[in-house]
Design an enzyme around this catalytic site. Structure first.
Site, PDB file in Angstrom:
ATOM      1  N   GLY A   8       0.829  -1.214   0.000  1.00 51.04           N
ATOM      2  CA  GLY A   8       0.000   0.000   0.000  1.00 51.04           C
ATOM      3  C   GLY A   8       0.855   1.252   0.000  1.00 51.04           C
ATOM      4  CB  SER A  10      -0.067   3.787  -4.590  1.00 50.18           C
ATOM      5  OG  SER A  10      -1.169   3.324  -3.823  1.00 50.18           O
ATOM      6  CG  ASN A  83       1.175   1.340   4.904  1.00 50.52           C
ATOM      7  OD1 ASN A  83       0.987   2.085   5.869  1.00 50.52           O
ATOM      8  ND2 ASN A  83       0.747   1.651   3.687  1.00 50.52           N
ATOM      9  CB  SER A 135      -5.239   1.262  14.010  1.00 48.54           C
ATOM     10  OG  SER A 135      -6.055   2.334  14.399  1.00 48.54           O
ATOM     11  CE1 TYR A 148      -8.271   0.594   9.665  1.00 46.34           C
ATOM     12  CE2 TYR A 148      -8.485   1.368  11.922  1.00 46.34           C
ATOM     13  CZ  TYR A 148      -7.772   1.303  10.742  1.00 46.34           C
ATOM     14  OH  TYR A 148      -6.550   1.946  10.644  1.00 46.34           O
TER      15      TYR A 148
HETATM   16  P1  NAP Z   1      -4.692   5.440   2.581  1.00 44.28           P
HETATM   17  O1  NAP Z   1      -4.217   6.832   2.392  1.00 44.28           O
HETATM   18  O2  NAP Z   1      -6.126   5.132   2.347  1.00 44.28           O
HETATM   19  O3  NAP Z   1      -3.789   4.463   1.688  1.00 44.28           O
HETATM   20  C1  NAP Z   1      -4.039   3.091   1.687  1.00 44.28           C
HETATM   21  C2  NAP Z   1      -3.027   2.356   0.835  1.00 44.28           C
HETATM   22  O4  NAP Z   1      -3.335   0.964   0.910  1.00 44.28           O
HETATM   23  C3  NAP Z   1      -3.070   2.751  -0.615  1.00 44.28           C
HETATM   24  O5  NAP Z   1      -1.755   2.813  -1.134  1.00 44.28           O
HETATM   25  C4  NAP Z   1      -3.834   1.602  -1.269  1.00 44.28           C
HETATM   26  O6  NAP Z   1      -3.409   1.331  -2.596  1.00 44.28           O
HETATM   27  C5  NAP Z   1      -3.410   0.440  -0.390  1.00 44.28           C
HETATM   28  N1  NAP Z   1      -4.343  -0.684  -0.450  1.00 44.28           N
HETATM   29  C6  NAP Z   1      -5.634  -0.730  -0.062  1.00 44.28           C
HETATM   30  N2  NAP Z   1      -6.147  -1.959  -0.264  1.00 44.28           N
HETATM   31  C7  NAP Z   1      -5.135  -2.715  -0.779  1.00 44.28           C
HETATM   32  C8  NAP Z   1      -5.018  -4.061  -1.192  1.00 44.28           C
HETATM   33  N3  NAP Z   1      -6.048  -4.918  -1.123  1.00 44.28           N
HETATM   34  N4  NAP Z   1      -3.821  -4.489  -1.697  1.00 44.28           N
HETATM   35  C9  NAP Z   1      -2.751  -3.656  -1.785  1.00 44.28           C
HETATM   36  N5  NAP Z   1      -2.819  -2.351  -1.404  1.00 44.28           N
HETATM   37  C10 NAP Z   1      -3.984  -1.901  -0.912  1.00 44.28           C
HETATM   38  O7  NAP Z   1      -4.391   4.953   4.084  1.00 44.28           O
HETATM   39  P2  NAP Z   1      -3.278   5.425   5.134  1.00 44.28           P
HETATM   40  O8  NAP Z   1      -3.903   6.406   6.041  1.00 44.28           O
HETATM   41  O9  NAP Z   1      -2.014   5.761   4.440  1.00 44.28           O
HETATM   42  O10 NAP Z   1      -3.120   4.080   5.973  1.00 44.28           O
HETATM   43  C11 NAP Z   1      -1.988   3.231   5.876  1.00 44.28           C
HETATM   44  C12 NAP Z   1      -2.054   2.217   6.996  1.00 44.28           C
HETATM   45  O11 NAP Z   1      -2.030   2.893   8.259  1.00 44.28           O
HETATM   46  C13 NAP Z   1      -3.336   1.378   7.001  1.00 44.28           C
HETATM   47  O12 NAP Z   1      -3.052   0.060   7.376  1.00 44.28           O
HETATM   48  C14 NAP Z   1      -4.185   2.047   8.064  1.00 44.28           C
HETATM   49  O13 NAP Z   1      -5.129   1.174   8.619  1.00 44.28           O
HETATM   50  C15 NAP Z   1      -3.124   2.461   9.046  1.00 44.28           C
HETATM   51  N6  NAP Z   1      -3.533   3.549   9.936  1.00 44.28           N
HETATM   52  C16 NAP Z   1      -3.932   4.746   9.429  1.00 44.28           C
HETATM   53  C17 NAP Z   1      -4.314   5.755  10.304  1.00 44.28           C
HETATM   54  C18 NAP Z   1      -4.749   7.098   9.813  1.00 44.28           C
HETATM   55  O14 NAP Z   1      -5.109   7.943  10.660  1.00 44.28           O
HETATM   56  N7  NAP Z   1      -4.753   7.383   8.525  1.00 44.28           N
HETATM   57  C19 NAP Z   1      -4.279   5.537  11.686  1.00 44.28           C
HETATM   58  C20 NAP Z   1      -3.858   4.293  12.164  1.00 44.28           C
HETATM   59  C21 NAP Z   1      -3.478   3.310  11.275  1.00 44.28           C
HETATM   60  P3  NAP Z   1      -4.267   1.732  -3.928  1.00 44.28           P
HETATM   61  O15 NAP Z   1      -4.562   3.202  -3.835  1.00 44.28           O
HETATM   62  O16 NAP Z   1      -3.351   1.380  -5.031  1.00 44.28           O
HETATM   63  O17 NAP Z   1      -5.506   0.912  -3.876  1.00 44.28           O
END
Ligand code: NAP
Length: 236
Positions: A8, A10, A83, A135, A148
């Site tokens: 993930g 990108s 991730n 998380s 989640y």
């Molecule tokens: P994001 O901006 O929505 O990005 C998610 C990434 O995951 C994208 O690159 C997406 O790729 C990829 N992805 C989704 N489904 C996938 C799949 N089936 N196979 C491969 N890639 C996949 O999310 P983020 O905020 O950066 O979150 C990253 C991680 O941190 C996640 O695990 C999330 O649960 C965790 N997290 C986030 C937060 C927060 O506040 N944002 C807090 C705690 C934990 P494509 O665009 O190519 O689909």
């Protein structure tokens, strides 16, 4: 040159991790699912022989092919950053089975698929690090995030079990709670962002760069495994 697989990568946190590790000498395997242009543009900037690989982490066959490609291209793997994740917030009483399944399939089975397929590549060159992005919701729960939270809590059990099993191959496995990040995922829930800020001792949200820097540090350590690190100022 050490090689890191960032799932993930990108967008959001994964993208920042890829940029940071690449700047510190890693070749990156930049995994993505839908954002092809973002992944291709980023991999060109990264250098170090980095490659972009499209694979749905929830699909064992696709993840297996990705692991084969890593083995063929680099013949080694030093770090796995699990991730990739999705949220799809909904109240428990409104959530349907399909939503539940896709969240579990991506966030939990995705991590298992990657560890199961890619660890053998890591083992053949003497070990490395696996870091699972969990998380705060996985520890504290959150209304509107039952699936989640459940997936992210389960990741902690997976992390500790994998740390126990893989220590004999010199693979360290840890989990991070990266704090509330204003990524695409973070921006979908404005109220949750405000609440996270209010609950924080320092009254701030978190930055992807800080999590990426922490990961870089963890990858240099030798004696840390089976741990869960919280990267913000909310009390857990
Ligand atoms: P994001 O901006 O929505 O990005 C998610 C990434 O995951 C994208 O690159 C997406 O790729 C990829 N992805 C989704 N489904 C996938 C799949 N089936 N196979 C491969 N890639 C996949 O999310 P983020 O905020 O950066 O979150 C990253 C991680 O941190 C996640 O695990 C999330 O649960 C965790 N997290 C986030 C937060 C927060 O506040 N944002 C807090 C705690 C934990 P494509 O665009 O190519 O689909």
């Amino acid at each position: 040159m050490p090689v890191a697989l960032v799932t993930g990568a990108s967008r959001g946190l994964g993208r920042q991790i890829a940029i940071t590790l690449s700047a510190h000498g890693f070749s990156i395997v930049l995994n993505y699912m839908s954002s092809e242009k973002e992944a291709d543009d980023l991999v060109k900037k990264l250098g170090n022989g980095s490659i972009a690989v499209r694979a749905d982490v929830g699909d064992m066959k696709q993840v297996g092919k990705m692991a084969e490609k890593i083995d063929r291209t680099f013949g080694r793997l030093d770090a796995i950053i699990n991730n990739a994740g999705i949220a799809k917030d909904n109240l428990l009483l409104k959530q349907n089975e399909q939503e539940w399944d896709i969240i579990m399939r991506t966030n939990l089975r995705g991590c298992f698929n990657v560890i199961r397929s890619a660890s053998p590549v890591m083992i053949q060159t003497g070990g490395g690090h696996i870091i699972n992005i969990s998380s705060y919701s996985g520890v504290k729960g959150k209304a509107g995030q039952a699936a989640y939270s459940a997936s992210k809590a389960a990741l902690l059990g997976l992390t500790i079990s994998a740390a126990l099993e893989l220590s004999e191959y010199n693979i360290k496995v840890n989990a991070l709670l990266p704090g509330y990040l204003i990524t695409e995922m973070g921006m979908t829930a404005q109220k949750a962002a405000e609440k996270a800020k209010e609950e924080s001792i320092l009254n701030t949200l978190s930055q992807p760069q800080e999590a990426a820097d922490f990961i870089l540090f963890l990858l240099k350590t030798k004696n840390i495994t089976g741990q869960v690190f919280s990267l913000d100022s909310r009390i857990i």
